[in-house]
Scaffold this motif. Sequence first.
Motif, mmCIF file in Angstrom:
data_model
loop_
_atom_site.group_PDB
_atom_site.id
_atom_site.type_symbol
_atom_site.label_atom_id
_atom_site.label_comp_id
_atom_site.label_asym_id
_atom_site.label_seq_id
_atom_site.Cartn_x
_atom_site.Cartn_y
_atom_site.Cartn_z
ATOM 1 N N GLY A 190 5.342 2.642 -13.206
ATOM 2 C CA GLY A 190 4.117 1.881 -13.378
ATOM 3 C C GLY A 190 3.479 2.190 -14.718
ATOM 4 O O GLY A 190 4.163 2.584 -15.667
ATOM 5 N N ALA A 191 2.159 2.025 -14.793
ATOM 6 C CA ALA A 191 1.420 2.240 -16.036
ATOM 7 C C ALA A 191 0.294 3.244 -15.805
ATOM 8 O O ALA A 191 -0.364 3.218 -14.767
ATOM 9 C CB ALA A 191 0.842 0.927 -16.544
ATOM 10 N N LEU A 192 0.077 4.097 -16.786
ATOM 11 C CA LEU A 192 -0.988 5.083 -16.713
ATOM 12 C C LEU A 192 -2.342 4.385 -16.714
ATOM 13 O O LEU A 192 -2.602 3.506 -17.539
ATOM 14 C CB LEU A 192 -0.900 6.042 -17.903
ATOM 15 C CG LEU A 192 -1.950 7.139 -17.940
ATOM 16 C CD1 LEU A 192 -1.675 8.165 -16.850
ATOM 17 C CD2 LEU A 192 -1.976 7.804 -19.303
ATOM 18 N N LYS A 229 -0.828 3.181 -11.870
ATOM 19 C CA LYS A 229 -0.787 1.938 -11.104
ATOM 20 C C LYS A 229 0.679 1.527 -11.026
ATOM 21 O O LYS A 229 1.311 1.233 -12.032
ATOM 22 C CB LYS A 229 -1.609 0.845 -11.765
ATOM 23 C CG LYS A 229 -1.523 -0.476 -11.036
ATOM 24 C CD LYS A 229 -2.877 -1.077 -10.885
ATOM 25 C CE LYS A 229 -2.786 -2.478 -10.325
ATOM 26 N NZ LYS A 229 -3.035 -2.538 -8.930
ATOM 27 N N LEU A 230 1.217 1.570 -9.814
ATOM 28 C CA LEU A 230 2.623 1.223 -9.630
ATOM 29 C C LEU A 230 2.869 -0.240 -9.950
ATOM 30 O O LEU A 230 1.979 -1.085 -9.773
ATOM 31 C CB LEU A 230 3.059 1.517 -8.194
ATOM 32 C CG LEU A 230 2.959 2.967 -7.741
ATOM 33 C CD1 LEU A 230 3.368 3.091 -6.279
ATOM 34 C CD2 LEU A 230 3.803 3.872 -8.616
ATOM 35 N N MET A 279 5.014 4.742 -17.200
ATOM 36 C CA MET A 279 5.284 6.014 -16.522
ATOM 37 C C MET A 279 6.388 5.822 -15.495
ATOM 38 O O MET A 279 6.558 4.728 -14.956
ATOM 39 C CB MET A 279 4.020 6.510 -15.813
ATOM 40 C CG MET A 279 2.797 6.668 -16.701
ATOM 41 S SD MET A 279 2.898 8.017 -17.876
ATOM 42 C CE MET A 279 2.619 9.413 -16.793
ATOM 43 N N LYS A 280 7.127 6.894 -15.233
ATOM 44 C CA LYS A 280 8.151 6.873 -14.192
ATOM 45 C C LYS A 280 8.102 8.191 -13.439
ATOM 46 O O LYS A 280 7.682 9.217 -13.975
ATOM 47 C CB LYS A 280 9.538 6.645 -14.780
ATOM 48 C CG LYS A 280 10.022 7.785 -15.631
ATOM 49 C CD LYS A 280 11.431 7.587 -16.088
ATOM 50 C CE LYS A 280 11.864 8.827 -16.867
ATOM 51 N NZ LYS A 280 13.247 8.867 -17.124
ATOM 52 N N ALA A 281 8.513 8.154 -12.195
ATOM 53 C CA ALA A 281 8.508 9.356 -11.369
ATOM 54 C C ALA A 281 9.743 10.192 -11.634
ATOM 55 O O ALA A 281 10.820 9.672 -11.927
ATOM 56 C CB ALA A 281 8.441 8.977 -9.898
ATOM 57 N N PHE A 309 0.826 -1.201 0.000
ATOM 58 C CA PHE A 309 0.000 0.000 0.000
ATOM 59 C C PHE A 309 0.864 1.256 0.000
ATOM 60 O O PHE A 309 2.059 1.211 0.276
ATOM 61 C CB PHE A 309 -0.949 0.004 1.215
ATOM 62 C CG PHE A 309 -0.241 -0.164 2.533
ATOM 63 C CD1 PHE A 309 0.237 0.927 3.232
ATOM 64 C CD2 PHE A 309 -0.036 -1.434 3.071
ATOM 65 C CE1 PHE A 309 0.901 0.768 4.438
ATOM 66 C CE2 PHE A 309 0.619 -1.600 4.274
ATOM 67 C CZ PHE A 309 1.088 -0.496 4.967
ATOM 68 N N PHE A 310 0.232 2.372 -0.331
ATOM 69 C CA PHE A 310 0.882 3.675 -0.316
ATOM 70 C C PHE A 310 -0.175 4.702 0.058
ATOM 71 O O PHE A 310 -1.290 4.644 -0.456
ATOM 72 C CB PHE A 310 1.470 4.020 -1.686
ATOM 73 C CG PHE A 310 2.020 5.424 -1.736
ATOM 74 C CD1 PHE A 310 3.284 5.699 -1.242
ATOM 75 C CD2 PHE A 310 1.260 6.461 -2.239
ATOM 76 C CE1 PHE A 310 3.781 6.993 -1.258
ATOM 77 C CE2 PHE A 310 1.747 7.753 -2.272
ATOM 78 C CZ PHE A 310 3.009 8.014 -1.784
#
Length: 119
Positions: free
Chosen positions: A51-53, A77-78, A102-104, A26-27
């Motif tokens: 993750g993915a968009l 979604k990570l 996606m990446k942060a 969880f986050f």
Amino acid sequence: MTLLKPDLYTDAPALKGGRCAKGHVFFPMQTYGCETCGSTELRPQELKAEGALVASATVHLHNGKGREAPFTIVAVKLAEGPMVRTLLDGPPNDDLAPGTPMKAVLSGEPADLRFAPAR
């Protein structure tokens, strides 16, 4: 580098999440109990900031202070399971498709965690 929200992420960047005794990830990290099984056996776990968009929305009119429209909010979604909602790094983009990797990235000073399409 100064982080805007150091309780939520690191400068790697990575997200500060958690895992329950039964394996649910969880986050953000919290100590109240697992949202899936209710376990109070929770431990911190650093989550990869990729993750993915899932979805995106561009805000064209915003009455808040400190952020001028337009900007894009993304739900990602990570890879390790949880979903996060945050700002898209860079200009608004209505052409993002669900499933886009996606990446942060850290943006600004103090550094805020945002997501961008992985290249």
